[in-house]
Design a protein around this motif. Structure first.
Motif, PDB file in Angstrom:
ATOM      1  N   ILE A 149     -20.330 -42.642  41.979  1.00  0.00           N
ATOM      2  CA  ILE A 149     -20.478 -42.755  43.399  1.00  0.00           C
ATOM      3  C   ILE A 149     -19.175 -41.949  44.241  1.00  0.00           C
ATOM      4  O   ILE A 149     -19.270 -41.164  45.043  1.00  0.00           O
ATOM      5  CB  ILE A 149     -20.709 -44.119  43.989  1.00  0.00           C
ATOM      6  N   LYS A 150     -18.173 -42.580  43.448  1.00  0.00           N
ATOM      7  CA  LYS A 150     -16.995 -41.914  44.036  1.00  0.00           C
ATOM      8  C   LYS A 150     -16.686 -40.551  43.831  1.00  0.00           C
ATOM      9  O   LYS A 150     -15.891 -39.888  44.472  1.00  0.00           O
ATOM     10  CB  LYS A 150     -15.623 -42.804  43.612  1.00  0.00           C
ATOM     11  N   LEU A 156     -16.873 -43.753  51.578  1.00  0.00           N
ATOM     12  CA  LEU A 156     -17.962 -45.193  51.315  1.00  0.00           C
ATOM     13  C   LEU A 156     -17.775 -46.075  52.271  1.00  0.00           C
ATOM     14  O   LEU A 156     -18.676 -46.692  52.677  1.00  0.00           O
ATOM     15  CB  LEU A 156     -17.316 -45.504  50.148  1.00  0.00           C
ATOM     16  N   SER A 157     -16.338 -46.089  52.852  1.00  0.00           N
ATOM     17  CA  SER A 157     -16.255 -47.045  54.011  1.00  0.00           C
ATOM     18  C   SER A 157     -17.187 -46.928  55.279  1.00  0.00           C
ATOM     19  O   SER A 157     -17.561 -46.157  55.819  1.00  0.00           O
ATOM     20  CB  SER A 157     -14.878 -46.937  54.441  1.00  0.00           C
ATOM     21  N   GLY A 158     -17.664 -48.154  55.648  1.00  0.00           N
ATOM     22  CA  GLY A 158     -18.804 -48.135  56.679  1.00  0.00           C
ATOM     23  C   GLY A 158     -20.208 -47.948  56.376  1.00  0.00           C
ATOM     24  O   GLY A 158     -20.937 -47.756  57.091  1.00  0.00           O
ATOM     25  N   ARG A 159     -20.397 -47.269  55.118  1.00  0.00           N
ATOM     26  CA  ARG A 159     -21.657 -46.720  54.745  1.00  0.00           C
ATOM     27  C   ARG A 159     -22.716 -47.844  54.445  1.00  0.00           C
ATOM     28  O   ARG A 159     -22.189 -48.798  53.727  1.00  0.00           O
ATOM     29  CB  ARG A 159     -21.641 -45.721  53.719  1.00  0.00           C
ATOM     30  N   GLU A 160     -23.992 -47.538  54.684  1.00  0.00           N
ATOM     31  CA  GLU A 160     -25.132 -48.405  54.096  1.00  0.00           C
ATOM     32  C   GLU A 160     -25.144 -48.463  52.686  1.00  0.00           C
ATOM     33  O   GLU A 160     -25.736 -47.247  52.259  1.00  0.00           O
ATOM     34  CB  GLU A 160     -26.556 -48.041  54.866  1.00  0.00           C
ATOM     35  N   LEU A 179     -19.101 -53.775  48.175  1.00  0.00           N
ATOM     36  CA  LEU A 179     -18.751 -54.491  49.207  1.00  0.00           C
ATOM     37  C   LEU A 179     -17.055 -54.314  49.521  1.00  0.00           C
ATOM     38  O   LEU A 179     -16.527 -54.223  50.579  1.00  0.00           O
ATOM     39  CB  LEU A 179     -18.738 -55.977  49.066  1.00  0.00           C
ATOM     40  N   GLN A 180     -16.340 -54.304  48.169  1.00  0.00           N
ATOM     41  CA  GLN A 180     -14.785 -53.972  48.209  1.00  0.00           C
ATOM     42  C   GLN A 180     -14.448 -52.795  48.696  1.00  0.00           C
ATOM     43  O   GLN A 180     -13.345 -52.253  49.184  1.00  0.00           O
ATOM     44  CB  GLN A 180     -14.405 -54.088  46.860  1.00  0.00           C
ATOM     45  N   GLU A 181     -15.570 -51.645  48.387  1.00  0.00           N
ATOM     46  CA  GLU A 181     -15.215 -50.368  49.209  1.00  0.00           C
ATOM     47  C   GLU A 181     -15.641 -50.273  50.552  1.00  0.00           C
ATOM     48  O   GLU A 181     -15.744 -49.122  51.148  1.00  0.00           O
ATOM     49  CB  GLU A 181     -16.158 -49.411  48.549  1.00  0.00           C
ATOM     50  N   ASN A 182     -15.859 -51.216  51.305  1.00  0.00           N
ATOM     51  CA  ASN A 182     -16.143 -51.660  52.706  1.00  0.00           C
ATOM     52  C   ASN A 182     -17.598 -50.842  53.071  1.00  0.00           C
ATOM     53  O   ASN A 182     -17.731 -50.418  54.331  1.00  0.00           O
ATOM     54  CB  ASN A 182     -15.098 -50.848  53.546  1.00  0.00           C
ATOM     55  N   CYS A 183     -18.658 -51.101  52.046  1.00  0.00           N
ATOM     56  CA  CYS A 183     -19.829 -50.589  52.525  1.00  0.00           C
ATOM     57  C   CYS A 183     -20.313 -51.805  53.007  1.00  0.00           C
ATOM     58  O   CYS A 183     -20.025 -52.824  52.976  1.00  0.00           O
ATOM     59  CB  CYS A 183     -20.538 -50.146  51.100  1.00  0.00           C
ATOM     60  N   THR A 184     -21.488 -51.626  53.824  1.00  0.00           N
ATOM     61  CA  THR A 184     -22.363 -52.724  54.360  1.00  0.00           C
ATOM     62  C   THR A 184     -23.295 -52.921  53.120  1.00  0.00           C
ATOM     63  O   THR A 184     -24.299 -51.850  53.095  1.00  0.00           O
ATOM     64  CB  THR A 184     -23.095 -52.276  55.876  1.00  0.00           C
ATOM     65  N   THR A 199     -34.222 -49.583  51.744  1.00  0.00           N
ATOM     66  CA  THR A 199     -34.026 -48.710  51.078  1.00  0.00           C
ATOM     67  C   THR A 199     -33.680 -47.246  51.852  1.00  0.00           C
ATOM     68  O   THR A 199     -32.790 -46.555  51.460  1.00  0.00           O
ATOM     69  CB  THR A 199     -34.729 -48.338  49.726  1.00  0.00           C
ATOM     70  N   ARG A 200     -34.703 -47.110  52.771  1.00  0.00           N
ATOM     71  CA  ARG A 200     -34.628 -45.808  53.611  1.00  0.00           C
ATOM     72  C   ARG A 200     -33.388 -45.771  54.480  1.00  0.00           C
ATOM     73  O   ARG A 200     -33.174 -44.646  55.247  1.00  0.00           O
ATOM     74  CB  ARG A 200     -35.828 -45.723  54.519  1.00  0.00           C
ATOM     75  N   ARG A 201     -32.650 -47.017  54.844  1.00  0.00           N
ATOM     76  CA  ARG A 201     -31.310 -46.998  55.633  1.00  0.00           C
ATOM     77  C   ARG A 201     -30.391 -46.795  54.690  1.00  0.00           C
ATOM     78  O   ARG A 201     -29.166 -46.498  54.984  1.00  0.00           O
ATOM     79  CB  ARG A 201     -31.181 -48.380  55.760  1.00  0.00           C
ATOM     80  N   ALA A 202     -30.305 -46.587  53.286  1.00  0.00           N
ATOM     81  CA  ALA A 202     -29.313 -46.396  52.351  1.00  0.00           C
ATOM     82  C   ALA A 202     -28.612 -44.943  52.431  1.00  0.00           C
ATOM     83  O   ALA A 202     -29.504 -44.294  51.864  1.00  0.00           O
ATOM     84  CB  ALA A 202     -29.889 -46.761  50.939  1.00  0.00           C
ATOM     85  N   ASP A 203     -27.355 -45.098  52.490  1.00  0.00           N
ATOM     86  CA  ASP A 203     -26.785 -43.968  52.348  1.00  0.00           C
ATOM     87  C   ASP A 203     -26.207 -43.771  50.760  1.00  0.00           C
ATOM     88  O   ASP A 203     -26.073 -42.667  50.013  1.00  0.00           O
ATOM     89  CB  ASP A 203     -25.257 -44.001  53.039  1.00  0.00           C
ATOM     90  N   ILE A 204     -26.243 -45.028  50.139  1.00  0.00           N
ATOM     91  CA  ILE A 204     -26.060 -45.363  48.844  1.00  0.00           C
ATOM     92  C   ILE A 204     -27.212 -46.194  48.171  1.00  0.00           C
ATOM     93  O   ILE A 204     -27.329 -47.307  48.693  1.00  0.00           O
ATOM     94  CB  ILE A 204     -24.639 -45.762  48.338  1.00  0.00           C
ATOM     95  N   LEU A 205     -27.870 -45.612  47.269  1.00  0.00           N
ATOM     96  CA  LEU A 205     -28.969 -46.349  46.856  1.00  0.00           C
ATOM     97  C   LEU A 205     -28.910 -46.643  45.251  1.00  0.00           C
ATOM     98  O   LEU A 205     -28.853 -45.811  44.581  1.00  0.00           O
ATOM     99  CB  LEU A 205     -30.392 -45.800  47.093  1.00  0.00           C
ATOM    100  N   VAL A 206     -28.799 -47.978  44.792  1.00  0.00           N
ATOM    101  CA  VAL A 206     -28.642 -48.275  43.318  1.00  0.00           C
ATOM    102  C   VAL A 206     -29.752 -49.044  42.925  1.00  0.00           C
ATOM    103  O   VAL A 206     -30.125 -49.934  43.478  1.00  0.00           O
ATOM    104  CB  VAL A 206     -27.261 -49.147  42.991  1.00  0.00           C
ATOM    105  N   ALA A 207     -30.612 -48.412  41.911  1.00  0.00           N
ATOM    106  CA  ALA A 207     -31.740 -48.962  41.395  1.00  0.00           C
ATOM    107  C   ALA A 207     -31.298 -49.643  40.033  1.00  0.00           C
ATOM    108  O   ALA A 207     -31.037 -49.125  39.177  1.00  0.00           O
ATOM    109  CB  ALA A 207     -33.015 -47.904  41.292  1.00  0.00           C
ATOM    110  N   ALA A 208     -31.348 -51.111  39.832  1.00  0.00           N
ATOM    111  CA  ALA A 208     -31.350 -51.574  38.671  1.00  0.00           C
ATOM    112  C   ALA A 208     -32.618 -52.809  38.581  1.00  0.00           C
ATOM    113  O   ALA A 208     -32.297 -53.932  38.656  1.00  0.00           O
ATOM    114  CB  ALA A 208     -30.074 -52.207  38.801  1.00  0.00           C
ATOM    115  N   VAL A 209     -33.750 -52.080  38.238  1.00  0.00           N
ATOM    116  CA  VAL A 209     -34.979 -53.196  38.230  1.00  0.00           C
ATOM    117  C   VAL A 209     -35.574 -52.937  36.806  1.00  0.00           C
ATOM    118  O   VAL A 209     -35.945 -54.136  36.460  1.00  0.00           O
ATOM    119  CB  VAL A 209     -35.820 -52.361  39.379  1.00  0.00           C
TER     120      VAL A 209
END
Ligand code: NAD
Length: 283
Positions: A149-150, A156-160, A179-184, A199-209
């Motif tokens: 991601i980085k 990343l700060s403030g992103r969903e 969260l430590q990167e200040n994401c919401t 998921t549609r709000r996500a600037d960063i979406l991680v799928a671990a299903v």
């Protein structure tokens, strides 16, 4: 425009190269970092993972030891093997390959590993460090996913950020790192209602299903960073949780499977082992 690919092969090679240099330095001081993997039973997928970990050690100049135990191994025998490795100065990292056969208690076994040798970052002490943002060993898969991601260079700060999955080894630690990167951060799981709304709000979406093709294009915000942690087998082929071909048309960045997060997991394991060996040198 099609998403840029976050290439696990390229990014993990960067980490392995950095680890190789650190190993070289440690060797010059008389310490060869050593990783021991305990493999109980004969699960074919675990065999592949263990072989890849051994290869990674070899490439970076580390000592690799695999302790193979029968599937009938008792809890006492497993914990005795862990204890032996705890006391072995040549071993800096210990990993118990999961899943263990059903009769064994995973949590009890993991708790026996010395936290400073727990290179998987699963020990409760390390989970506590992650929770409180203090220095400990980070679990390899979320650590690798965060590196990817980085690598986008995006703020990343403030992103969903939305994580689908709440397991102790991927979903929860991933959420803590973001969260430590200040994401919401929103954590979604099997009981989440209206998953796509999140998921549609996500600037960063991680799928671990662990479900092939679970994340479809209509669930993705245009331009999002999409990290696919899933490893699934469909008709003998490995694929992730994301419908890669369709989602790549909408996302800004995407990880492939294979060749994505999985590569990073092994690289971070090697990096954690090098960290553990360096700590013994400092002492
Ligand atoms: P898990 O089975 O422990 O967790 C899966 C999670 O998915 C659960 O928290 C569950 O609540 C959630 N889930 C299930 N159905 C859902 C639904 N319909 N909607 C929303 N959420 C749902 O699995 P895990 O150990 O976290 O692994 C997840 C995936 O990642 C698996 O495919 C696994 O093989 C893979 N994995 C990959 C790596 C790697 O290095 N790439 C490492 C670990 C795990």
């Amino acid at each position: 425009m099609a998403a840029k690919i976050l290439d696990g092969k390229v990014l993990s090679a960067e980490i392995r190269e950095e680890v190789r240099k650190r190993v070289e330095k440690m060797k010059a001081c008389g310490v060869t970092p050593g990783l021991a993997v305990i493999l109980v039973g004969d699960d074919p997928a675990s065999e592949i993972y263990v072989r890849n970990k051994g290869k990674g050690c070899e490439e970076t100049g580390m000592l690799s030891r695999t302790i193979r135990m029968e599937s009938s191994t008792t809890q006492e025998q497993l914990e005795a093997a862990i204890q032996q490795l705890n006391e072995d100065p040549a071993i800096h990292g210990i990993l118990v390959q999961l899943p263990l056969p059903g009769h064994l208690d995973e949590n009890a076994a993991l708790a026996k590993i010395l936290p400073e040798k727990d290179v998987d970052g699963f020990h409760l002490v390390n989970a506590g460090h992650l929770m409180t943002g203090t220095e400990g060993v980070l679990p390899c898969t979320p650590k690798g996913a965060l590196y990817m991601i980085k690598s986008t260079g995006e703020t990343l700060s403030g992103r969903e950020a939305v994580v689908i999955g709440r397991s102790n080894i991927v979903g929860k630690p991933m959420a803590m790192l973001l969260l430590q990167e200040n994401c919401t951060v929103t954590v979604c799981h099997s009981r989440t209602k209206d998953l796509a709304e999140h998921t549609r709000r996500a600037d960063i979406l991680v799928a671990a299903v662990g479900k092939a093709g679970f994340v479809t294009a209509d669930m993705v915000k245009p331009g999002a960073i999409v990290i696919d942690v899933g490893i699934n087998r469909v008709d003998g082929k490995v694929c992730g949780d994301v419908d890669f071909e369709k989602v790549r048309e909408k996302a800004g960045w995407i990880t492939p499977v294979p060749g994505g997060v999985g590569k990073m997991t092994i690289a971070m394991l090697l990096s954690n082992t090098a960290d553990a060996a360096e700590r013994t040198l400092e002492r």
